[in-house]
Design a protein around this motif. Structure first.
Motif: not given
Length: 173
Positions: A23, A94, A101-103, A106, A124, A126, A128, A138, A140
């Motif tokens: 990602h 995160h 993953p959701n930047p 975030d 893990e 992420t 960003s 970003h 991950h």
């Protein structure tokens, strides 16, 4: 021409099967040199969500960050509260996100973002880089073999993630 082919191979050699980086994306408007300009009040404002290790403090997790390869050694980070005042540019770590993953989420941080519990081995994260609540860069990381409390290994894999995010054009994944 040899260097163009060699750079991706060197980059991939730095990672092993126990370290997976995915990602990765970066707007063309940001590169590693922008990290100096992102600093405010002694470092890049950084929100830490969750923990990489049981008992690890946000200060310890931030202290383990190092500039990407070729980056200025003057780059530093400092913790800010998720509820605190927003800076124009900032970073979110995160750890152990629940879900993919959701930047974008975030960087908005409008609600409490749930995180998973730290494990005895592996974590893990992420990472960003945000500007005006929008993700500019970003990546991950899954560090499957980092033992809880091993801050040297933590620092190493986090630098790999920064290197991946700010790799020169042509060597990005």
């Amino acid at each position: 021409m040899k260097w163009v082919l060699l750079v991706p191979l060197i980059f991939l050699a730095a990672c092993d099967e126990a370290t997976v980086i995915t990602h990765v994306d970066r707007d063309t408007s940001i590169d590693g040199s922008d990290l100096i300009a992102m600093q405010s009040g002694g470092g890049i404002p950084t929100v830490v969500l969750g923990k990489a290790f049981q008992g690890a403090s946000s200060d310890e997790l931030i202290a383990g960050l190092q500039p990407p390869a070729g980056g200025s050694q003057e780059i530093a980070w400092r913790e800010i509260s998720p509820e605190g005042p927003r800076h124009r540019t900032w970073m979110v770590l995160h750890f152990n996100p629940l879900g993919p993953p959701n930047p974008a989420a975030d960087c908005r941080l409008t609600d409490e973002i749930p995180t998973g519990q730290p494990r005895s081995e592996g974590f893990e994260v992420t990472m960003s880089f945000c500007k005006d609540n929008r993700a500019e860069a970003h990546g991950h990381l899954k560090a499957l073999k980092v033992q809880s409390g091993d801050f040297d290994a933590y620092s190493n894999v986090m630098r790999q993630l920064l290197n991946a995010i700010f790799a020169e054009a042509g060597s990005e994944r």
